[in-house]
Design an enzyme around this catalytic site. Structure first.
Site, PDB file in Angstrom:
ATOM      1  N   GLN A  78      -2.261  -7.004   3.009  1.00 16.98           N
ATOM      2  CA  GLN A  78      -1.055  -7.406   3.533  1.00 16.98           C
ATOM      3  C   GLN A  78      -0.880  -6.822   4.944  1.00 16.98           C
ATOM      4  O   GLN A  78      -1.220  -5.598   5.189  1.00 16.98           O
ATOM      5  CB  GLN A  78       0.344  -7.011   2.809  1.00 16.98           C
ATOM      6  CG  GLN A  78       0.435  -7.818   1.418  1.00 16.98           C
ATOM      7  CD  GLN A  78       1.586  -7.410   0.619  1.00 16.98           C
ATOM      8  OE1 GLN A  78       2.415  -8.306   0.707  1.00 16.98           O
ATOM      9  NE2 GLN A  78       1.623  -6.283  -0.257  1.00 16.98           N
TER      10      GLN A  78
ATOM     11  N   SER B 100      -6.706  -2.490  -0.048  1.00 17.60           N
ATOM     12  CA  SER B 100      -5.442  -2.632  -0.966  1.00 17.60           C
ATOM     13  C   SER B 100      -5.704  -3.990  -1.505  1.00 17.60           C
ATOM     14  O   SER B 100      -6.626  -4.232  -2.453  1.00 17.60           O
ATOM     15  CB  SER B 100      -4.257  -2.543  -0.131  1.00 17.60           C
ATOM     16  OG  SER B 100      -3.199  -2.699  -1.226  1.00 17.60           O
ATOM     17  N   LEU B 101      -4.538  -4.883  -1.232  1.00 18.59           N
ATOM     18  CA  LEU B 101      -4.880  -6.157  -1.762  1.00 18.59           C
ATOM     19  C   LEU B 101      -6.236  -6.902  -1.391  1.00 18.59           C
ATOM     20  O   LEU B 101      -6.650  -7.833  -2.333  1.00 18.59           O
ATOM     21  CB  LEU B 101      -3.871  -7.220  -1.322  1.00 18.59           C
ATOM     22  CG  LEU B 101      -3.786  -8.730  -1.304  1.00 18.59           C
ATOM     23  CD1 LEU B 101      -3.425  -9.119  -2.900  1.00 18.59           C
ATOM     24  CD2 LEU B 101      -2.897  -9.490  -0.494  1.00 18.59           C
TER      25      LEU B 101
ATOM     26  N   ARG C 293       1.288  -9.711  -9.228  1.00 20.70           N
ATOM     27  CA  ARG C 293       1.174  -8.324  -8.837  1.00 20.70           C
ATOM     28  C   ARG C 293       2.258  -8.050  -7.862  1.00 20.70           C
ATOM     29  O   ARG C 293       3.254  -7.092  -7.830  1.00 20.70           O
ATOM     30  CB  ARG C 293      -0.134  -8.212  -8.275  1.00 20.70           C
ATOM     31  CG  ARG C 293      -0.435  -6.751  -7.720  1.00 20.70           C
ATOM     32  CD  ARG C 293      -1.710  -6.644  -6.900  1.00 20.70           C
ATOM     33  NE  ARG C 293      -2.249  -5.365  -6.406  1.00 20.70           N
ATOM     34  CZ  ARG C 293      -2.091  -4.939  -5.133  1.00 20.70           C
ATOM     35  NH1 ARG C 293      -1.461  -5.932  -4.168  1.00 20.70           N
ATOM     36  NH2 ARG C 293      -2.210  -3.899  -4.757  1.00 20.70           N
TER      37      ARG C 293
ATOM     38  N   HIS D 182       1.453   1.838  -3.155  1.00 19.53           N
ATOM     39  CA  HIS D 182       0.342   2.874  -3.520  1.00 19.53           C
ATOM     40  C   HIS D 182       1.193   4.245  -3.589  1.00 19.53           C
ATOM     41  O   HIS D 182       0.525   5.285  -3.482  1.00 19.53           O
ATOM     42  CB  HIS D 182      -0.359   3.062  -2.195  1.00 19.53           C
ATOM     43  CG  HIS D 182      -1.177   1.786  -2.088  1.00 19.53           C
ATOM     44  ND1 HIS D 182      -2.045   1.441  -3.032  1.00 19.53           N
ATOM     45  CD2 HIS D 182      -1.300   0.755  -0.932  1.00 19.53           C
ATOM     46  CE1 HIS D 182      -2.653   0.014  -2.424  1.00 19.53           C
ATOM     47  NE2 HIS D 182      -2.098  -0.202  -1.327  1.00 19.53           N
TER      48      HIS D 182
ATOM     49  N   GLN E 230      -5.229   1.664  -8.436  1.00 16.23           N
ATOM     50  CA  GLN E 230      -4.794   1.267  -7.073  1.00 16.23           C
ATOM     51  C   GLN E 230      -3.414   0.903  -6.673  1.00 16.23           C
ATOM     52  O   GLN E 230      -3.128   1.412  -5.497  1.00 16.23           O
ATOM     53  CB  GLN E 230      -5.638  -0.256  -6.565  1.00 16.23           C
ATOM     54  CG  GLN E 230      -5.821  -0.380  -5.240  1.00 16.23           C
ATOM     55  CD  GLN E 230      -5.734  -1.926  -4.965  1.00 16.23           C
ATOM     56  OE1 GLN E 230      -4.618  -2.728  -5.507  1.00 16.23           O
ATOM     57  NE2 GLN E 230      -6.627  -2.291  -4.220  1.00 16.23           N
TER      58      GLN E 230
END
Length: 323
Positions: A19, A100-101, A125, A209, A258
């Site tokens: 993102q 991340s994503l 998610r 996170h 994560q």
């Protein structure tokens, strides 16, 4: 798709952005020349029940930037670019990672996770993450120009009983902090007082996170049990612990961890270079990771691929390197 180990380029890695790289109109130029882009988004549309490409192509921005829309859009973008790369005969990397994503894009491209499953999974998610912290109650800020250890200490001092953590170690001198909105504001001010060049509160609706995401992680853990995983055909370095997993439960655990754990991007790039990687392709819209990677280590020859020009440049450079 032929992903036999002997076909991999031992000096090439692929990375996928998360993102923050999304933009209305992304991949338009690539889609105009390569049908794989529209085909990939059509698959995502069937999985989601709404026209994802229409949102990406036409917006509006506030719709695309809703995290439950951003996440499948970025997943589809990374997978679409990978499919174009392979259709053009592009080399297979020896290792992959995602910021991340972006880790979900890597899993799909390594054939560990079915694309249709991943699209639905990341949409959920995003919803879990948003529902964990109501809009306005969480925040994130980018701290520029401070050592990692100083940023961690600033978070400890500015928390004042609330959640405030260093969550994205993006490059030397660029660390993102996350937590409750009031704590993030305090942390940004303390960082500036400690000598940060800039402390920018980011326009995000979810404090990714950090510990505030633990409820989302718990919901994701349950959802992941419903999804099939296969052994990746290309090793993937997971954000949370910098290991490559081959067992389904271990991959699920890494994805759960994560959500509420820091993204260790500096260490990820360093680990790739340590195993002999010399060139890194950023596979997805924009060139955010390309900039980070170059700041992490100038030896990292990073090339973004997001339109016909960058695709052809990357293909040409890899061909020349082989010759």
């Amino acid at each position: 798709m032929n992903l036999r180990p002997e076909t991999r380029d031992p000096k090439l890695a692929f990375v996928f952005p998360g993102q923050g790289s999304q933009a209305v109109g992304m991949l338009n130029a690539l889609a105009a020349e390569y049908p794989q882009v529209q085909e990939t988004f059509a698959e995502a549309t069937r999985a989601l029940g709404y026209d994802l490409w229409q949102v990406v192509a036409d917006g509006p921005d506030d719709r695309l930037n809703q995290t439950q829309v951003t996440q499948p859009a970025m997943l589809a973008a990374g997978v679409a670019v990978w499919r174009v790369w392979r259709a053009k005969g592009g080399t297979i990397p020896v290792v992959m990672a995602g910021h991340s994503l972006g880790e979900y894009s890597a899993l799909v491209c390594a054939e560990a996770l079915a694309f249709s499953d991943a699209v639905k999974l990341v949409a959920e998610r995003g919803r879990y993450m948003q529902e964990a912290v109501p809009v306005g109650q969480g925040g994130m800020a980018a701290i520029l120009g401070l050592d990692d250890g100083v940023v961690v200490k600033v978070c400890e001092q500015a928390a004042e009983g609330e959640v405030l953590e260093a969550v994205n170690f993006n490059s030397p001198g660029q660390v993102v902090i996350a937590g409750t909105a009031t704590a993030v504001a305090r942390g940004a001010e303390r960082a500036k007082a400690a000598g940060a060049k800039r402390a920018l509160v980011l326009p995000v609706s979810v404090p990714s996170h950090c510990a505030l995401m633990r409820p989302a992680a718990e919901r994701l853990a349950a959802r992941l049990q419903e999804v099939a995983f296969q052994t990746p055909r290309i090793p993937i370095l997971h954000n949370a612990h910098l290991k490559s997993e081959t067992e389904a439960d271990a991959m699920r655990a890494a994805l759960v961890r994560q959500v509420a754990a820091p993204v260790r991007w500096v260490e990820t790039v360093q680990a790739m270079l340590a195993q002999g990687v010399e060139r890194i392709i950023e596979c997805g819209p924009g060139k955010v990771l390309t900039g980070l990677n170059r700041r992490i280590d100038k030896r990292a020859d990073t090339l973004p691929v997001y339109d016909p020009a960058t695709l052809n440049e990357a293909l040409s450079k890899l061909t020349a390197a082989k010759g």
